[in-house]
Design an enzyme around this catalytic site. Structure first.
Site, PDB file in Angstrom:
ATOM      1  N   LYS A  86     -10.357  23.120 -12.103  1.00  0.00           N
ATOM      2  CA  LYS A  86     -10.485  23.783 -13.565  1.00  0.00           C
ATOM      3  C   LYS A  86     -11.657  24.901 -13.386  1.00  0.00           C
ATOM      4  CE  LYS A  86      -9.533  19.356 -15.923  1.00  0.00           C
ATOM      5  NZ  LYS A  86      -9.960  18.185 -16.760  1.00  0.00           N
ATOM      6  N   PHE A 128      -7.923  17.166 -20.084  1.00  0.00           N
ATOM      7  CA  PHE A 128      -7.774  16.190 -19.304  1.00  0.00           C
ATOM      8  C   PHE A 128      -6.436  15.494 -18.832  1.00  0.00           C
ATOM      9  CE2 PHE A 128      -8.529  11.711 -18.352  1.00  0.00           C
ATOM     10  CZ  PHE A 128      -9.903  11.938 -17.690  1.00  0.00           C
ATOM     11  N   VAL A 129      -6.360  15.680 -17.391  1.00  0.00           N
ATOM     12  CA  VAL A 129      -4.838  15.241 -16.879  1.00  0.00           C
ATOM     13  C   VAL A 129      -5.141  14.020 -16.261  1.00  0.00           C
ATOM     14  CG1 VAL A 129      -4.495  17.502 -16.679  1.00  0.00           C
ATOM     15  CG2 VAL A 129      -5.804  16.616 -15.006  1.00  0.00           C
ATOM     16  N   ASP A 177     -14.092  20.270 -10.897  1.00  0.00           N
ATOM     17  CA  ASP A 177     -14.228  20.061 -12.531  1.00  0.00           C
ATOM     18  C   ASP A 177     -15.633  20.822 -12.419  1.00  0.00           C
ATOM     19  OD1 ASP A 177     -13.623  19.463 -15.149  1.00  0.00           O
ATOM     20  OD2 ASP A 177     -14.894  18.130 -15.130  1.00  0.00           O
ATOM     21  N   GLU A 234      -9.870  16.014  -2.267  1.00  0.00           N
ATOM     22  CA  GLU A 234     -10.236  15.838  -3.557  1.00  0.00           C
ATOM     23  C   GLU A 234      -9.087  16.053  -4.464  1.00  0.00           C
ATOM     24  OE1 GLU A 234     -11.629  13.932  -5.465  1.00  0.00           O
ATOM     25  OE2 GLU A 234     -13.529  14.532  -6.112  1.00  0.00           O
ATOM     26  N   ASP A 235      -8.806  14.965  -5.513  1.00  0.00           N
ATOM     27  CA  ASP A 235      -8.029  15.522  -6.626  1.00  0.00           C
ATOM     28  C   ASP A 235      -8.068  16.468  -7.422  1.00  0.00           C
ATOM     29  OD1 ASP A 235     -10.215  14.095  -7.740  1.00  0.00           O
ATOM     30  OD2 ASP A 235      -9.353  12.451  -8.740  1.00  0.00           O
ATOM     31  N   ASP A 262      -7.254   9.157 -13.033  1.00  0.00           N
ATOM     32  CA  ASP A 262      -6.899   8.291 -14.126  1.00  0.00           C
ATOM     33  C   ASP A 262      -7.828   8.639 -15.318  1.00  0.00           C
ATOM     34  OD1 ASP A 262      -9.871   8.296 -12.947  1.00  0.00           O
ATOM     35  OD2 ASP A 262     -10.052   6.537 -14.135  1.00  0.00           O
ATOM     36  N   ARG A 303      -3.103   6.155 -12.743  1.00  0.00           N
ATOM     37  CA  ARG A 303      -3.131   6.883 -11.386  1.00  0.00           C
ATOM     38  C   ARG A 303      -1.686   7.032 -10.605  1.00  0.00           C
ATOM     39  NH1 ARG A 303      -8.470   7.294  -9.727  1.00  0.00           N
ATOM     40  NH2 ARG A 303      -9.777   5.861 -10.456  1.00  0.00           N
ATOM     41  N   LYS A 312     -11.376   7.096  -5.781  1.00  0.00           N
ATOM     42  CA  LYS A 312     -10.065   6.702  -5.454  1.00  0.00           C
ATOM     43  C   LYS A 312      -9.029   7.864  -5.816  1.00  0.00           C
ATOM     44  CE  LYS A 312     -11.722   2.414  -7.204  1.00  0.00           C
ATOM     45  NZ  LYS A 312     -11.916   1.464  -8.594  1.00  0.00           N
ATOM     46  N   GLY A 313      -9.459   8.911  -6.443  1.00  0.00           N
ATOM     47  CA  GLY A 313      -8.437   9.861  -7.089  1.00  0.00           C
ATOM     48  C   GLY A 313      -7.681  10.552  -6.104  1.00  0.00           C
TER      49      GLY A 313
HETATM   50  P1  IMP Z   1     -16.698  17.282 -10.668  1.00  0.00           P
HETATM   51  O1  IMP Z   1     -17.720  16.791  -9.957  1.00  0.00           O
HETATM   52  O2  IMP Z   1     -17.075  17.494 -12.390  1.00  0.00           O
HETATM   53  O3  IMP Z   1     -16.184  18.624 -10.190  1.00  0.00           O
HETATM   54  O4  IMP Z   1     -15.686  16.200 -10.959  1.00  0.00           O
HETATM   55  C1  IMP Z   1     -14.767  15.968  -9.996  1.00  0.00           C
HETATM   56  C2  IMP Z   1     -14.167  14.324 -10.555  1.00  0.00           C
HETATM   57  O5  IMP Z   1     -14.179  14.386 -11.822  1.00  0.00           O
HETATM   58  C3  IMP Z   1     -12.671  14.108 -10.006  1.00  0.00           C
HETATM   59  O6  IMP Z   1     -12.912  13.608  -8.674  1.00  0.00           O
HETATM   60  C4  IMP Z   1     -12.146  13.293 -11.015  1.00  0.00           C
HETATM   61  O7  IMP Z   1     -12.406  12.045 -10.412  1.00  0.00           O
HETATM   62  C5  IMP Z   1     -13.038  13.386 -12.044  1.00  0.00           C
HETATM   63  N1  IMP Z   1     -12.216  14.362 -13.075  1.00  0.00           N
HETATM   64  C6  IMP Z   1     -12.269  15.672 -13.668  1.00  0.00           C
HETATM   65  N2  IMP Z   1     -11.748  16.214 -14.325  1.00  0.00           N
HETATM   66  C7  IMP Z   1     -10.346  15.136 -14.692  1.00  0.00           C
HETATM   67  C8  IMP Z   1      -9.239  14.745 -15.425  1.00  0.00           C
HETATM   68  O8  IMP Z   1      -9.000  15.945 -15.917  1.00  0.00           O
HETATM   69  N3  IMP Z   1      -8.996  13.684 -15.193  1.00  0.00           N
HETATM   70  C9  IMP Z   1      -9.137  12.728 -14.720  1.00  0.00           C
HETATM   71  N4  IMP Z   1     -10.445  12.907 -13.826  1.00  0.00           N
HETATM   72  C10 IMP Z   1     -11.127  13.991 -13.826  1.00  0.00           C
HETATM   73 MG    MG Z   2     -12.621  11.603  -8.271  1.00  0.00          MG
END
Ligand code: IMP
Ligand code: MG
Length: 185
Positions: free
Chosen positions: A141, A162-163, A113, A109-110, A169, A175, A53-54
């Site tokens: 990040k 963490f944001v 990470d 994508e939001d 969220d 959100r 949903k992000g």
């Molecule tokens: P990845 O698969 O680790 O790259 O994660 C991506 C997903 O992790 C994003 O779509 C977010 O939903 C969540 N996420 C990563 N960092 C944060 C944060 O700082 N705040 C909120 N959601 C996060």
């Molecule tokens: Mg997400």
């Protein structure tokens, strides 16, 4: 960066939030990304895929800066749940309705990470033989990457904090904040 501190409560959670990126900072950067995307996708058959949903807020602002014809669709992956750390496992919860073979896909994508979500989704979408796949993230990040994945369009590179807000969220809440904030306690 703004130094203002807010107290915001949601679902019984009260948080101290420091503004990292204001609504104006975000709007200006989204406009810039839109300009680049307009040039890169000119004449292409663009399908914008938002990751629920992000990404919904970023996506809705970004597509209004895109001046070429496009279709929108959504996918959803499993989320972090109540934790601020990834489980390391990506699960597809909702697939596209649209066929993407021979089309030009922009995944929105939001935040990136670990990179696991975008890497998993890109591989899945590639198997459907689109003409091209590109990825746009509002936030990156880079310090947290577990897998080598470089998004094509990045709004802001941010430190490992963490944001919340602008779609992101904490425990399914916050959100709706119009800015990106860091939870300070
Ligand atoms: P990845 O698969 O680790 O790259 O994660 C991506 C997903 O992790 C994003 O779509 C977010 O939903 C969540 N996420 C990563 N960092 C944060 C944060 O700082 N705040 C909120 N959601 C996060
Ligand atoms: Mg997400």
């Amino acid at each position: 960066m703004a130094k203002r501190v807010f107290t915001k409560s949601g679902g019984g959670i009260g948080l101290q939030v420091r503004v990292m990126l204001s609504a104006d900072d975000i709007a200006e950067r989204v406009r810039e990304l839109g300009e680049v995307i307009n040039r890169d996708f000119e004449g292409k058959d663009l399908v914008v895929v938002g990751i629920l949903k992000g990404a919904v807020i970023f996506m809705s602002d970004l597509i209004r800066e895109i001046k070429i014809p496009l279709e929108v669709d959504f996918m959803a992956t499993s989320s972090y749940g109540a934790s601020t750390k990834s489980s390391g496992v990506v699960q597809l919860v909702k697939d596209l309705d649209t066929a993407i073979e021979g089309r030009d896909v922009l995944v929105v994508e939001d935040i990136i990470d670990s990179g696991l979500t975008l890497s998993y989704l890109s591989q899945l979408l590639l198997s459907r033989k689109p003409t091209s796949i590109k990825t746009a993230v509002l936030l990156d990040k880079p310090e947290r990457r577990q897998i080598n994945f470089v998004p094509n369009y990045v709004g802001f590179s941010i430190p490992d904090e963490f944001v919340i807000g602008y779609g992101l969220d904490f425990n399914h809440k916050f959100r709706e904040l119009p800015y990106i904030g860091v939870v300070t306690d």
